[in-house]
Design a protein around this motif. Structure first.
Motif, PDB file in Angstrom:
ATOM      1  N   MET A 139      75.349  25.296  -1.448  1.00  0.00           N
ATOM      2  CA  MET A 139      74.103  25.657  -2.146  1.00  0.00           C
ATOM      3  C   MET A 139      73.533  26.956  -1.597  1.00  0.00           C
ATOM      4  SD  MET A 139      71.834  22.219  -2.661  1.00  0.00           S
ATOM      5  CE  MET A 139      72.381  20.859  -3.692  1.00  0.00           C
ATOM      6  N   GLU A 140      73.464  27.058  -0.282  1.00  0.00           N
ATOM      7  CA  GLU A 140      72.905  28.274   0.319  1.00  0.00           C
ATOM      8  C   GLU A 140      73.772  29.486  -0.006  1.00  0.00           C
ATOM      9  OE1 GLU A 140      71.778  28.037   4.402  1.00  0.00           O
ATOM     10  OE2 GLU A 140      70.028  26.798   3.918  1.00  0.00           O
ATOM     11  N   LYS A 142      75.588  29.884  -2.637  1.00  0.00           N
ATOM     12  CA  LYS A 142      75.356  30.221  -4.050  1.00  0.00           C
ATOM     13  C   LYS A 142      74.054  31.008  -4.210  1.00  0.00           C
ATOM     14  CE  LYS A 142      78.768  28.524  -6.530  1.00  0.00           C
ATOM     15  NZ  LYS A 142      79.599  29.383  -7.413  1.00  0.00           N
ATOM     16  N   LEU A 143      73.040  30.618  -3.462  1.00  0.00           N
ATOM     17  CA  LEU A 143      71.762  31.331  -3.528  1.00  0.00           C
ATOM     18  C   LEU A 143      71.903  32.755  -3.014  1.00  0.00           C
ATOM     19  CD1 LEU A 143      69.477  28.432  -2.253  1.00  0.00           C
ATOM     20  CD2 LEU A 143      69.371  29.463  -4.531  1.00  0.00           C
ATOM     21  N   TRP A 375      66.451  26.473  -4.086  1.00  0.00           N
ATOM     22  CA  TRP A 375      67.344  25.829  -5.058  1.00  0.00           C
ATOM     23  C   TRP A 375      66.595  24.901  -6.002  1.00  0.00           C
ATOM     24  CZ3 TRP A 375      69.276  21.105  -6.633  1.00  0.00           C
ATOM     25  CH2 TRP A 375      70.495  21.138  -7.315  1.00  0.00           C
ATOM     26  N   ASN A 379      66.095  25.678 -10.123  1.00  0.00           N
ATOM     27  CA  ASN A 379      66.760  24.788 -11.079  1.00  0.00           C
ATOM     28  C   ASN A 379      65.769  23.975 -11.900  1.00  0.00           C
ATOM     29  OD1 ASN A 379      69.941  24.675 -10.759  1.00  0.00           O
ATOM     30  ND2 ASN A 379      69.096  25.084  -8.743  1.00  0.00           N
TER      31      ASN A 379
END
Length: 499
Positions: A139-140, A142-143, A375, A379
């Protein structure tokens, strides 16, 4: 039969287990704690929306409660929360308030962003390295990839989510130092180029990475308070001729005082000609790149070697979330990675092309899962909402600038480029304009309805309004304008009566 030493030890352990059992809070008690906390926060939010009090909660210092001492024995939860409420919620500065126009407002945490801080803290989520495949590290990453793409960085970049611009700056400076091959024996000859509006976290970062002795050049500004590239290049040439080692230029996208954007593309030309590292501080202004009409201001940012941007400003997350990206990710890894993997990490996957490990791209090892604070809201709300909110802030600044200008009672040294408006009131005849505006600002901040901070430009005192909190809308700028006019007229009348 007498107790053995082992029996006595086990009994002691049972006693300690019973005593510390309170740390595992039962569900019923959790519900009560959560209910009390939510009651406190809902009251706070309701008061903020209704402007029950301003960004500064004023109170009689004589009535202010003293924070209690830390005690050996427990205190009733209700009493603890009441003290927490008195000292945290109902006092001090609220930087997310819609009429907080001083400093660079943090924007406040949207509710999903706040949950992004609460849930990982409850789960004790750790995002230091992926063990096999850890989704929170993905996740990180992707950010970070999304942020890098926003500024046009190509594949091969790497970054991390830090606690703020201070740590982001420090990391970028360390990478620049190592990537340029600087040696400690030469630090006193190394030269860093910035402007007088470069954020002080950069200067502190230089000291932290051992460059206290480095030469710091303050590049002159033009009439719009932007770094002058001709002066920059001239200074670099002179320093080279003098046997110094120019190695770093810091450009700012959205200065704290004026909100102006340095000409990054022109600065990048200079850096390429002289082989200098270009770092871009976009802590405040970076996420305005989401607005299509602002794209021209970001020309050349993709040519920088490193960049930082703060979601706790432009994405309205709680304080403590900053993103730092280095274009050549291997340079970040080489600077921050452990030279030898400790034995306790031998079974952990620290770094691979597929799963970049935050612990190998940062000086932090014990790091929380900060990415959840980005995140979740991105979203839940979608990027488009943030694009619209930032466009609103830009338009609000222009609206406020227009209201000041049409009165003819204010000096406005420049039009707002982002969401900062710099201005000062004209003074009565015979009254020093700097003193007049300093008194005006003190009056504006005296009752807590609004909060401002000054901007001193070329030794001249100005007021500044920065619009960034997600709750700030046109009615709040109208309130700000009316309070300024009221205080300005009252101050003029007071000075007239004293004359």
């Amino acid at each position: 039969m007498p107790d053995t030493e082992e029996d006595r030890l086990k009994q002691t352990l049972r006693n300690l287990k019973a005593k510390t059992a309170v740390l595992e809070v039962p569900q019923a008690d959790r519900d009560k704690m959560t209910s009390k906390a939510m009651e406190m926060m809902n009251t706070f939010d309701d008061s903020t929306r209704k402007l029950t009090w301003g960004p500064v909660k004023t109170s009689d210092p004589g009535c202010r409660k003293v924070v209690g001492e830390i005690k050996e024995n427990p205190t009733e939860y209700e009493l603890v929360m009441q003290e927490f409420n008195d000292h945290l919620v109902n006092a001090g500065m609220n930087l997310s308030h819609p009429t907080c126009f001083g400093l660079i407002p943090t924007g406040g945490g949207t509710y999903p962003a706040a949950l992004g801080a609460f849930i990982p803290a409850t789960l004790a989520s750790y995002s230091g390295f992926p063990r096999k495949v850890t989704t929170i590290v993905e996740m990180e990453n992707k950010l970070i990839e999304w942020v890098a793409g926003l500024f046009g960085y190509p594949a091969g970049h790497a970054g991390n989510i830090t606690s703020g611009a201070s740590l982001s700056s420090l990391t970028a400076l360390a990478v620049a130092r190592d990537s340029m091959g600087l040696k400690a024996a030469d630090f006193h000859r190394c030269v860093v180029y910035c402007s007088e509006f470069t954020h002080y976290s950069v200067l502190r970062g230089l000291r932290a990475v051992g460059l206290r002795e480095a030469v710091l050049r303050t590049v002159p500004l033009d009439q719009l308070f932007k770094m002058t590239t001709t002066a920059l290049e001239k200074q670099i040439k002179e320093d080279k001729e003098a046997g110094l080692v120019p190695f770093l230029v810091v450009a700012t996208v959205g200065t704290t005082l004026t909100g102006t954007v340095d000409p990054v593309d022109d600065i990048a030309d200079v850096c390429e000609r002289h082989q200098l590292w270009l770092h871009v501080d976009a802590a405040y202004g970076g996420f305005f790149a989401l607005c299509d009409e602002m794209k021209p201001l970001f020309a050349g940012v993709e040519r920088s070697d490193s960049i930082l941007v703060n979601p706790h400003k432009g994405l309205f997350t709680p304080v403590g979330v900053s993103v730092m990206v280095v274009k050549d990710g291997k340079k970040l890894q080489q600077c921050c990675s452990m030279e030898q993997t400790p034995s306790c990490f031998t079974e952990c996957q620290l770094f691979s092309d597929e799963h970049l490990s935050p612990s190998e791209l940062s000086f932090e090892i014990s790091r929380p899962f900060r990415g959840a604070q980005m995140w979740l809201p991105l979203n839940v709300f979608g990027v488009g909402v943030f694009r619209a909110a930032l466009k609103e802030k830009l338009l609000l600044a222009r609206y406020f600038y227009g209201k000041l200008k049409e009165t003819g009672d204010f000096e406005l040294p420049l039009e707002p480029e982002l969401s900062v408006v710099v201005f000062r009131a004209t003074a009565p005849p015979g009254v020093d304009i700097n003193d007049f505006n300093q008194q005006l600002m003190e009056g504006l901040n005296s009752d807590g309805k609004i909060f401002m901070t000054p901007a001193v430009l070329a030794n001249q005192f100005y007021l500044r309004v920065c619009v960034l909190a997600f709750r700030t809308h046109v009615e709040h700028l109208d309130l700000c304008f009316s309070v300024i006019q009221e205080k300005r007229l009252r101050l003029r009348e007071s000075l007239r009566s004293e004359a």
